[in-house]
Design a protein around this motif. Structure first.
Motif, PDB file in Angstrom:
ATOM      1  N   MET A 137       0.528  -1.431   0.047  1.00  0.00           N
ATOM      2  CA  MET A 137       0.069  -0.049   0.313  1.00  0.00           C
ATOM      3  C   MET A 137       1.241   1.364  -0.386  1.00  0.00           C
ATOM      4  O   MET A 137       0.326   2.130   0.887  1.00  0.00           O
ATOM      5  CB  MET A 137      -0.848  -0.227   1.312  1.00  0.00           C
ATOM      6  N   SER A 138       2.342   1.111  -0.554  1.00  0.00           N
ATOM      7  CA  SER A 138       3.067   2.307  -0.423  1.00  0.00           C
ATOM      8  C   SER A 138       2.684   2.747  -1.489  1.00  0.00           C
ATOM      9  O   SER A 138       2.706   4.878  -2.168  1.00  0.00           O
ATOM     10  CB  SER A 138       4.726   1.295  -1.268  1.00  0.00           C
ATOM     11  N   GLY A 139       1.768   2.686  -2.959  1.00  0.00           N
ATOM     12  CA  GLY A 139       1.944   3.607  -4.325  1.00  0.00           C
ATOM     13  C   GLY A 139       2.656   3.485  -4.566  1.00  0.00           C
ATOM     14  O   GLY A 139       3.679   4.745  -5.631  1.00  0.00           O
ATOM     15  N   LEU A 140       4.076   3.175  -4.581  1.00  0.00           N
ATOM     16  CA  LEU A 140       5.566   2.823  -5.750  1.00  0.00           C
ATOM     17  C   LEU A 140       4.654   2.532  -7.240  1.00  0.00           C
ATOM     18  O   LEU A 140       5.136   1.188  -7.165  1.00  0.00           O
ATOM     19  CB  LEU A 140       6.476   2.068  -4.284  1.00  0.00           C
ATOM     20  N   PRO A 141       5.772   2.968  -7.734  1.00  0.00           N
ATOM     21  CA  PRO A 141       5.608   2.524  -9.653  1.00  0.00           C
ATOM     22  C   PRO A 141       5.546   0.998  -9.030  1.00  0.00           C
ATOM     23  O   PRO A 141       7.876   1.213  -8.928  1.00  0.00           O
ATOM     24  CB  PRO A 141       5.943   3.619 -10.166  1.00  0.00           C
ATOM     25  N   ASP A 142       5.777   0.579 -10.464  1.00  0.00           N
ATOM     26  CA  ASP A 142       7.054  -0.588 -10.407  1.00  0.00           C
ATOM     27  C   ASP A 142       7.679  -0.726 -11.215  1.00  0.00           C
ATOM     28  O   ASP A 142       7.412  -0.287 -12.408  1.00  0.00           O
ATOM     29  CB  ASP A 142       5.421  -2.199 -11.242  1.00  0.00           C
ATOM     30  N   TRP A 143       8.812  -1.206 -10.377  1.00  0.00           N
ATOM     31  CA  TRP A 143      10.038  -1.387 -11.110  1.00  0.00           C
ATOM     32  C   TRP A 143      10.808  -1.206 -12.466  1.00  0.00           C
ATOM     33  O   TRP A 143      11.066  -1.354 -13.603  1.00  0.00           O
ATOM     34  CB  TRP A 143      11.225  -1.732 -10.183  1.00  0.00           C
ATOM     35  N   TYR A 144       9.989  -2.687 -13.074  1.00  0.00           N
ATOM     36  CA  TYR A 144       9.745  -3.375 -14.436  1.00  0.00           C
ATOM     37  C   TYR A 144       8.495  -2.600 -14.695  1.00  0.00           C
ATOM     38  O   TYR A 144      10.055  -2.542 -16.247  1.00  0.00           O
ATOM     39  CB  TYR A 144       9.058  -4.297 -13.815  1.00  0.00           C
ATOM     40  N   GLU A 145       8.097  -1.800 -14.738  1.00  0.00           N
ATOM     41  CA  GLU A 145       7.153  -1.241 -16.063  1.00  0.00           C
ATOM     42  C   GLU A 145       7.979  -0.536 -16.133  1.00  0.00           C
ATOM     43  O   GLU A 145       7.680  -0.019 -17.079  1.00  0.00           O
ATOM     44  CB  GLU A 145       5.806  -0.776 -15.394  1.00  0.00           C
ATOM     45  N   LYS A 165      18.625   3.136  -9.582  1.00  0.00           N
ATOM     46  CA  LYS A 165      18.673   4.961  -9.768  1.00  0.00           C
ATOM     47  C   LYS A 165      17.599   5.150 -10.789  1.00  0.00           C
ATOM     48  O   LYS A 165      16.893   6.490 -11.223  1.00  0.00           O
ATOM     49  CB  LYS A 165      19.890   4.599 -11.233  1.00  0.00           C
ATOM     50  N   ILE A 166      16.110   4.453 -11.397  1.00  0.00           N
ATOM     51  CA  ILE A 166      15.074   4.948 -12.595  1.00  0.00           C
ATOM     52  C   ILE A 166      13.847   5.401 -11.107  1.00  0.00           C
ATOM     53  O   ILE A 166      13.156   6.440 -11.186  1.00  0.00           O
ATOM     54  CB  ILE A 166      14.330   3.819 -13.041  1.00  0.00           C
ATOM     55  N   LEU A 167      14.261   4.498  -9.888  1.00  0.00           N
ATOM     56  CA  LEU A 167      13.602   4.987  -8.953  1.00  0.00           C
ATOM     57  C   LEU A 167      13.774   6.556  -8.014  1.00  0.00           C
ATOM     58  O   LEU A 167      12.702   7.230  -7.986  1.00  0.00           O
ATOM     59  CB  LEU A 167      13.225   3.957  -7.805  1.00  0.00           C
TER      60      LEU A 167
END
Length: 567
Positions: A137-145, A165-167
């Motif tokens: 329930m963090s709201g973090l975008p998926d790193w793979y996407e 890096k991308i995060l």
């Protein structure tokens, strides 16, 4: 297989592990399930194609254990109980167990701020807690996407450093932490790194010392280098209807959400320990089996590494995984002390491990899962309803799009509205002020419509039980070839450090990049375009004061508001 640490194990655990080993290595006990389960897995009875393994454990006994097909199609090597599988997102269950154990040891807490362990994250992480990540329930975008949208292909190396890096380039979360739940692989790859920073050991080393070695899981590891050689591993296959068998790509060098390699016999030991802990405690087991809570008190639907729900009236703990052609499914029913798991090494639809695992539970727990006779239909609850005329109802009629639900339709039949989805139509009744409930009292959902700046109905929202969903109205338009050319140009996204071109080809708009396959964009209207790409599900074009195209925004199930500016 290379194992990094040797550690002294306590005498009580040794006795427990010895018992687990006897249960695991012994042949499955004769059971009344065998004939039924053989029918469930009859499509797997092919020694000439990619295969998999399955185990059913009930009340501390292995009652069914089978190996099917080939672990390596190129060399025609048969699958065995010692074949090592990449189990996809089932890795999160073990990472969740590690977090729960560290909580018991006082080395980490679900209430801790994420920045206590990852201070380098941007300001959007200021309100995030470890618990937000654990319960998705963090709201973090998926790193793979994110990496796919940035141009990474399945065959490219994906490392922890690249993910971080991308995060750090992201500017916002998908939603307010704690307000809803949505699974993101970013949650558990960050939790894996937190294990390292809280203990001084990598997730691989810590789980070997504290989980795998004590349980005798000597063929299990978190593979944190994609170049590492893993003995006796299965090699995955992607099946293509035209090209046939294709090699699966697995160049992942990050662990936590993925990267767990294990065998049939080893994972049986883990399942037996889940049911009757030898490593860990009853308190730890409770964390693995209990859903977290959203900010408003509702169930998040996720525990420490598992999804938690109800299946045919009974509590179910489950996890599904996929990566590079590997697919896995795990189901556990605590009340019945029953578990089934399935690993397979290809993505052929006819042997879907999730369907097989559910079917296995159905035939083994038939009496438990059997639904009681349906009670008499309840009388429709008296609701405050408002009679609306045809003209008033017509303003809500139309096609609406929601990320996770696809296209939804509000239709009009005589003096009522119909909600259409999945080939079915459900009558609605007006509650006034743009709110509609379902006529069926067994569907306790309310649709709330809202209007845009022009005063017209533009969207509706509803809560299906796991967080609010918004469906936006779609106004269809047909664009000419000349009109499509107005969108051509080069576009750059700072958050992805990615540049793409949009061109017209054969009367279609195409998103093209040097390293990414071309993505055809299909117009809904002059503003919004859709595609079959997971990373570019919805593309909304932005325009300047004179109507010129200035950029576009990307929205998908696991990405939100990535902006590409026209150069």
């Amino acid at each position: 297989m290379k194992l990094k640490f040797l550690f002294m194990v306590s005498i009580p655990i040794l006795f427990s592990v010895a018992a687990l080993a006897q249960q695991t290595n012994a042949p499955a006990q004769p059971s009344t399930y065998e004939e039924k389960l053989n029918r469930v897995f009859q499509e797997w009875e092919r020694p000439d194609r990619p295969g998999g393994v399955v185990a059913v454990v009930e009340k501390g006994q292995v009652v069914y254990k089978r190996c099917f097909g080939q672990a390596n199609v190129e060399y025609q090597l048969a699958t065995t109980p010692q074949t090592v599988y990449d189990v996809g997102q089932l890795a999160e269950a073990v990472t969740g167990m590690a977090l729960a154990m560290l909580e018991d040891q006082g080395k980490i807490s679900a209430a801790d701020p994420v920045k206590k362990y990852l201070p380098e994250l941007p300001s959007w992480a200021d309100g995030l807690t470890v618990g937000h990540l654990i319960h998705h329930m963090s709201g973090l975008p998926d790193w793979y996407e994110l990496m796919t949208a940035a141009g990474w292909n399945d065959g490219d190396a994906m490392t922890l450093d690249q993910i971080h890096k991308i995060l750090r380039r992201q500017k916002q979360l998908l939603f307010e932490p704690g307000s809803k739940s949505f699974p993101s692989r970013t949650d558990y790859v960050l939790l894996g790194e937190m294990v390292r920073r809280a203990t001084g050991q990598s997730l691989r080393d810590w789980t070997w010392t504290n989980i795998f070695k004590p349980l005798g899981m000597t063929r299990t590891l978190f593979r944190d280098s994609y170049r590492e050689i893993v003995e006796d591993r299965a090699y995955s296959i992607n099946y293509h209807y035209r090209d046939g068998y294709l090699k699966g790509a697995d160049n992942l060098g990050a662990v936590g959400s993925l990267g767990l390699f294990t065998t049939l016999d080893d994972f049986i030991k883990w399942v037996l320990n889940l049911d009757n802990p030898a490593v860990g405690s009853a308190r730890l087991k409770d964390k693995l089996l209990t859903s977290g809570k959203l900010s408003d008190g509702r169930e998040a639907g996720f525990s420490y590494g598992f999804a938690v729900d109800s299946y045919k009236g009974h509590k179910r703990i489950h996890k599904s995984g996929s990566w590079g052609g590997f697919r896995t499914a795990f189901r556990y029913f605590p009340a019945a002390s029953f578990a089934v798991f399935v690993f397979c090494s290809w993505d052929y639809n006819w042997n879907d491990p999730n369907q097989c695992a559910d079917n296995a539970a159905d035939v083994c727990l038939e009496a438990l899962l059997e639904k009681p006779a349906a009670p008499p239909a309840p009388a429709a609850a008296k609701r405050k309803s408002l009679k609306l005329g045809p003209a008033e109802l017509s303003q809500y009629v139309g096609e609406y799009r929601s990320g996770g639900w696809g296209y939804l339709t509000i239709a009009q039949a005589k003096d009522a509205l119909l909600f259409k989805a999945g080939g079915q139509a459900f009558p609605l009744i007006s509650m006034g002020e743009g709110r509609f409930s379902f006529e069926d009292p067994n569907i306790p959902i309310v649709l709330t419509f809202s209007r845009g700046s022009d005063g017209k109905v533009s969207q509706f929202s509803f809560d299906p039980g796991n967080g609010e969903v918004t469906a936006h109205r779609v106004e269809r338009e047909t664009l000419t070839a000349d009109e499509l050319k107005l969108y051509e140009g080069a576009y750059y996204c700072e958050e992805l450090d990615a540049r793409y071109e949009i061109v017209t080809r054969e009367g279609r708009l195409v998103l093209a990049g040097l390293r990414m396959r071309d993505v055809a964009l299909t117009p809904e209207n002059r503003k919004t375009f859709v595609s079959d790409s997971a990373a570019f599900q919805l593309v909304s074009f932005l325009k300047g004061e004179k109507g010129e195209v200035t950029g576009f925004r990307v929205d998908s199930d696991s990405l939100r508001h990535l902006v590409f500016k026209k150069e």
